[in-house]
Each structure stands twice: as C-alpha cells, then as structure tokens.
Design a protein around this motif. Structure first.
Motif, PDB file in Angstrom:
ATOM      1  N   GLU A  26      28.773  -3.578  21.151  1.00 35.47           N
ATOM      2  CA  GLU A  26      27.539  -3.759  20.402  1.00 35.47           C
ATOM      3  C   GLU A  26      26.514  -4.590  21.165  1.00 35.47           C
ATOM      4  N   THR A  27      26.856  -5.059  22.338  1.00 33.11           N
ATOM      5  CA  THR A  27      25.920  -5.850  23.130  1.00 33.11           C
ATOM      6  C   THR A  27      25.214  -4.927  24.108  1.00 33.11           C
ATOM      7  N   PRO A  28      23.941  -4.610  23.850  1.00 33.30           N
ATOM      8  CA  PRO A  28      23.259  -3.652  24.731  1.00 33.30           C
ATOM      9  C   PRO A  28      22.852  -4.286  26.045  1.00 33.30           C
ATOM     10  N   ALA A  29      22.786  -3.470  27.071  1.00 30.73           N
ATOM     11  CA  ALA A  29      22.230  -3.893  28.355  1.00 30.73           C
ATOM     12  C   ALA A  29      20.802  -3.373  28.400  1.00 30.73           C
ATOM     13  N   ARG A  30      19.848  -4.268  28.353  1.00 29.97           N
ATOM     14  CA  ARG A  30      18.447  -3.862  28.384  1.00 29.97           C
ATOM     15  C   ARG A  30      18.069  -3.402  29.786  1.00 29.97           C
ATOM     16  N   SER A  31      17.204  -2.408  29.876  1.00 31.44           N
ATOM     17  CA  SER A  31      16.805  -1.884  31.183  1.00 31.44           C
ATOM     18  C   SER A  31      15.927  -2.893  31.912  1.00 31.44           C
ATOM     19  N   LYS A  32      15.872  -2.765  33.227  1.00 31.73           N
ATOM     20  CA  LYS A  32      15.018  -3.651  34.011  1.00 31.73           C
ATOM     21  C   LYS A  32      13.559  -3.491  33.590  1.00 31.73           C
ATOM     22  N   MET A  33      13.160  -2.262  33.281  1.00 31.11           N
ATOM     23  CA  MET A  33      11.784  -2.026  32.870  1.00 31.11           C
ATOM     24  C   MET A  33      11.470  -2.742  31.558  1.00 31.11           C
ATOM     25  N   ALA A  34      12.408  -2.671  30.594  1.00 27.67           N
ATOM     26  CA  ALA A  34      12.197  -3.336  29.307  1.00 27.67           C
ATOM     27  C   ALA A  34      12.116  -4.854  29.495  1.00 27.67           C
ATOM     28  N   LEU A  74      24.429  -8.905  34.517  1.00 29.27           N
ATOM     29  CA  LEU A  74      25.708  -8.517  35.112  1.00 29.27           C
ATOM     30  C   LEU A  74      25.854  -6.999  35.177  1.00 29.27           C
ATOM     31  N   THR A  75      25.389  -6.311  34.159  1.00 28.81           N
ATOM     32  CA  THR A  75      25.451  -4.847  34.160  1.00 28.81           C
ATOM     33  C   THR A  75      24.629  -4.272  35.306  1.00 28.81           C
ATOM     34  N   HIS A  76      23.441  -4.797  35.521  1.00 32.49           N
ATOM     35  CA  HIS A  76      22.590  -4.298  36.600  1.00 32.49           C
ATOM     36  C   HIS A  76      23.184  -4.611  37.967  1.00 32.49           C
ATOM     37  N   LEU A  77      23.818  -5.772  38.107  1.00 34.11           N
ATOM     38  CA  LEU A  77      24.490  -6.084  39.368  1.00 34.11           C
ATOM     39  C   LEU A  77      25.647  -5.120  39.615  1.00 34.11           C
ATOM     40  N   GLY A  78      26.407  -4.808  38.554  1.00 36.01           N
ATOM     41  CA  GLY A  78      27.511  -3.861  38.694  1.00 36.01           C
ATOM     42  C   GLY A  78      27.026  -2.479  39.059  1.00 36.01           C
ATOM     43  N   GLU A  79      25.935  -2.061  38.422  1.00 33.90           N
ATOM     44  CA  GLU A  79      25.378  -0.748  38.735  1.00 33.90           C
ATOM     45  C   GLU A  79      24.818  -0.698  40.152  1.00 33.90           C
ATOM     46  N   ARG A 123      34.053  -4.652  32.812  1.00 32.97           N
ATOM     47  CA  ARG A 123      33.148  -3.709  32.149  1.00 32.97           C
ATOM     48  C   ARG A 123      31.786  -3.640  32.839  1.00 32.97           C
ATOM     49  N   TYR A 124      31.474  -4.616  33.704  1.00 33.25           N
ATOM     50  CA  TYR A 124      30.211  -4.596  34.420  1.00 33.25           C
ATOM     51  C   TYR A 124      30.332  -3.909  35.779  1.00 33.25           C
ATOM     52  N   PHE A 125      31.541  -3.550  36.161  1.00 32.17           N
ATOM     53  CA  PHE A 125      31.809  -3.034  37.505  1.00 32.17           C
ATOM     54  C   PHE A 125      31.654  -1.523  37.496  1.00 32.17           C
ATOM     55  N   HIS A 126      30.537  -1.050  38.067  1.00 30.61           N
ATOM     56  CA  HIS A 126      30.254   0.389  38.086  1.00 30.61           C
ATOM     57  C   HIS A 126      29.929   0.818  39.508  1.00 30.61           C
ATOM     58  N   PRO A 127      30.943   1.000  40.372  1.00 31.63           N
ATOM     59  CA  PRO A 127      30.661   1.395  41.746  1.00 31.63           C
ATOM     60  C   PRO A 127      30.034   2.794  41.801  1.00 31.63           C
ATOM     61  N   SER A 128      29.082   2.976  42.707  1.00 34.64           N
ATOM     62  CA  SER A 128      28.410   4.266  42.848  1.00 34.64           C
ATOM     63  C   SER A 128      29.312   5.266  43.560  1.00 34.64           C
ATOM     64  N   ALA A 129      28.915   6.542  43.487  1.00 30.18           N
ATOM     65  CA  ALA A 129      29.677   7.589  44.179  1.00 30.18           C
ATOM     66  C   ALA A 129      29.659   7.339  45.686  1.00 30.18           C
ATOM     67  N   GLU A 130      28.527   6.858  46.186  1.00 35.39           N
ATOM     68  CA  GLU A 130      28.423   6.580  47.625  1.00 35.39           C
ATOM     69  C   GLU A 130      29.387   5.470  48.039  1.00 35.39           C
ATOM     70  N   ALA A 131      29.504   4.437  47.189  1.00 35.86           N
ATOM     71  CA  ALA A 131      30.404   3.331  47.499  1.00 35.86           C
ATOM     72  C   ALA A 131      31.851   3.792  47.497  1.00 35.86           C
ATOM     73  N   ILE A 132      32.217   4.645  46.553  1.00 36.54           N
ATOM     74  CA  ILE A 132      33.583   5.173  46.499  1.00 36.54           C
ATOM     75  C   ILE A 132      33.870   6.026  47.721  1.00 36.54           C
ATOM     76  N   ALA A 133      32.895   6.870  48.129  1.00 35.28           N
ATOM     77  CA  ALA A 133      33.076   7.706  49.310  1.00 35.28           C
ATOM     78  C   ALA A 133      33.241   6.848  50.562  1.00 35.28           C
ATOM     79  N   GLU A 134      32.477   5.759  50.649  1.00 29.11           N
ATOM     80  CA  GLU A 134      32.552   4.893  51.823  1.00 29.11           C
ATOM     81  C   GLU A 134      33.912   4.214  51.920  1.00 29.11           C
ATOM     82  N   VAL A 135      34.436   3.710  50.806  1.00 31.20           N
ATOM     83  CA  VAL A 135      35.732   3.045  50.868  1.00 31.20           C
ATOM     84  C   VAL A 135      36.850   4.056  51.102  1.00 31.20           C
TER      85      VAL A 135
END
Length: 325
Positions: free
Chosen positions: A113-121, A275-280, A302-314
């Motif tokens: 229930e805790t939303p992550a607000r966008s950087k734009m917002a 934290l969500t934005h750092l994970g993303e 729950r904040y850890f969201h590695p990108s597809a590029e990061a997964i491919a690199e590792v």
C-alpha cells in the motif's frame, strides 16, 4: 500565513471550543475538511462541553480505537495525525490538555500500500510556487537521503557537513532510554545519511546564515505554556523544531487536493520512492542496504529491480574463456 485566532481568556477551554479554534486556524480548505472529521468525531466522543484539561491521555487513545481501530491503516494514521496536530496546537498556546498516548501508535502501511511516486511527480510537487522553501528542502532531503522523516527532522545545523553533503542522524536502532541518578539519558546509534545536488542547493537558502539549532523549525515561537528542550529551540530565533505531526500535516495539505481524508502522500513515501528509483536504476542489493541502513536483505529486496542489461552483463561472466570450447 493563517489568521491569528483569539482564544477565549479567563476560563477553561472546552473540548468543543478547542476544536473550533484549531480548525479555524487552518488556512487551507482541504486541510480543514480533512481534519474536521477526526477532530470533530473525537470531540463528540469525549464530550464537547467538558474542559479540555479534564481529558486524560488514555481517553484520547480509547476514542481513537473505538472510532477507527478497525479501519484501514491510512485512515487510522490520518485520523490520529489530525488529533495529534490539534492537541499539539492547543498545548503550544498554553492550554493544558491531553496528548495522544504512546500506545496509540502510528501504523506502518503495508508495503503493497506504500506507493512509489514517480520522479516527475516529485519534481513537480517540490517545484510548486505555493510550497514553502522549508517544505521543499525537507521533501528533497528525505527523497535524496532515503532517511526516515523523524531522523531528518531531528538534525541540527551544527551537525551538517554541507561540503561533504552528509549528516549524522539518530538511527532507528537507538537503545532504550536509561535512568541514571534520577536523570533520563538517551543513547542513540548515530548513522550517516547523504544527499545530492538538489538538497545542496536548497539548504543554504533555508538556513539564511543560521549556524545552530534545528534545521527545520516552525514559523511561530512556542506558546508560554509549551515546554521545549534546549536542543529543540533555535537559540537565535526562538523558533521550535518542526514536529513529525506538523510535517505530516503540511505534506497532506499539499497532496490531498480534491481527495478525501488520508488520500495525501505519507512522509514514508519519500524514503520508499527514493529506494525504489535507486533499485530501478541498477543499484546493487548491498548498495541499497548501505543507503537505506536496513540490516536485513529481505527488508530491502523489494527495491532491487536489476535491468535486463544488468542481468545480461553478469551472465556474461559465466561464458567460457577464449581458449576453451
């Protein structure tokens, strides 16, 4: 600035009168509408004609429990915040009365229930002209440090390292208060938080040459009946430290536009969003733990969201060397 309210003099303030003068002091119609529900229902439950001074702390807690003890977490927190602000406002103006008891705690919203607000917002909210510099600085600092609101509100100017963009905070791991020779001594775990360019630009403007006392202060001096510790008063201006309840009310005032009670942003959302934005953005789990100061990986996962590029690199690290087939 809200209008100055003339409080009744020469007689005890009743519960109803205390509620009315508090609501009349709020300048924003949305805030008045939201807070009138919590304060009004509590006043009815307590007995509107009673002297405010006759109400016990536990009566406040019991009324909160009876009215909203089974409600959603955000509703409970919103109603509790309105009553906390009301009673704090009365106390600052010298009217003795109850406080919200310690056991009627603010509840932590479930992660879902805790939303992550966008950087734009976030950028749009902080850039709004009607938002005071104090709030702009507080919100940007909460977002960039990903610290808890009570930690940042507790920082004093002399503790800031403006050049290094860092400051020590009294972390959540503070040990219980101990009593020594009749005096209460508090032991804290000091932890360091870091901010970036946004906060670095705003802080000097907010401080305006002040070199000591709380970073974030109220716009009015505390009333004659308000007891405030020396650490929580600016020695140069006499202004008191901004409280959690006041900060929560200000955020709700600017974000609950057109919404009902409890629809505004919560102070915890700054930490959650940062934290969500750092994970993303690809921050590692260990780096997120260092930034947030969480002690357990499951609390920050729950904040850890590695990108597809990061997964491919590792994954490429597992490839065979050039000399092997």
């Amino acid at each position: 600035m809200p209008a100055v309210i003339q409080l009744p003099a020469g007689k005890a303030l009743t519960v109803r009168a205390a509620a009315d003068v508090f609501l009349d002091s709020l300048g924003n119609p949305n805030t008045v509408r939201n807070y009138a529900i919590g304060v009004g229902k509590i006043a009815e439950r307590l007995g509107e004609g009673r002297p405010l001074v006759s109400v016990a702390d536990d009566e406040i807690g019991e009324a909160l429990e009876l009215l909203w003890g089974t409600s959603a977490v955000n509703t409970w927190n919103a109603r509790r915040a309105s009553v906390l602000s009301w009673l704090g406002w009365c106390g600052e103006r010298g009217y003795d009365g109850p406080a919200v008891p310690v056991w009627a705690k603010r509840l932590t919203p479930p992660d879902s229930e805790t939303p992550a607000r966008s950087k734009m917002a976030i950028d749009r909210l902080i850039a709004r002209r009607e938002v005071h510099l104090r709030e702009k600085t507080l919100w940007r600092m909460l977002y960039e440090t990903t610290a808890r609101a009570e930690e940042i509100l507790g920082v004093n100017i002399e503790e800031l390292d403006l050049a290094g963009r860092r400051a020590p905070v009294r972390g959540k791991g503070a040990r219980p208060r101990t009593r020594r020779r009749g005096a209460i001594r508090e032991d804290f775990v000091l932890e360091t938080v870091y901010w970036d360019a946004g906060t670095a630009r705003l802080l000097p403007r907010l401080l305006k040459g002040r070199t000591r006392g709380p970073v974030f202060v109220t716009h009015r001096k505390p009333g004659p009946g308000k007891v405030v510790s020396a650490r929580d008063i600016c020695p140069d201006t006499g202004l008191a430290r901004l409280s959690y309840g006041q900060a929560r009310m200000l955020l709700d005032e600017h974000t609950a536009l057109g919404g009902g009670p409890g629809t505004g942003w919560d102070l915890h959302e700054w930490r959650h969003s940062g934290l969500t934005h750092l994970g993303e953005g690809g921050a590692s789990l260990l780096m997120l733990m260092a930034k947030s100061r969480h002690k357990k990986p499951e609390n920050v996962r729950r904040y850890f969201h590695p990108s597809a590029e990061a997964i491919a690199e590792v994954t490429s690290l597992l490839a065979p060397s050039d000399g092997r087939r």
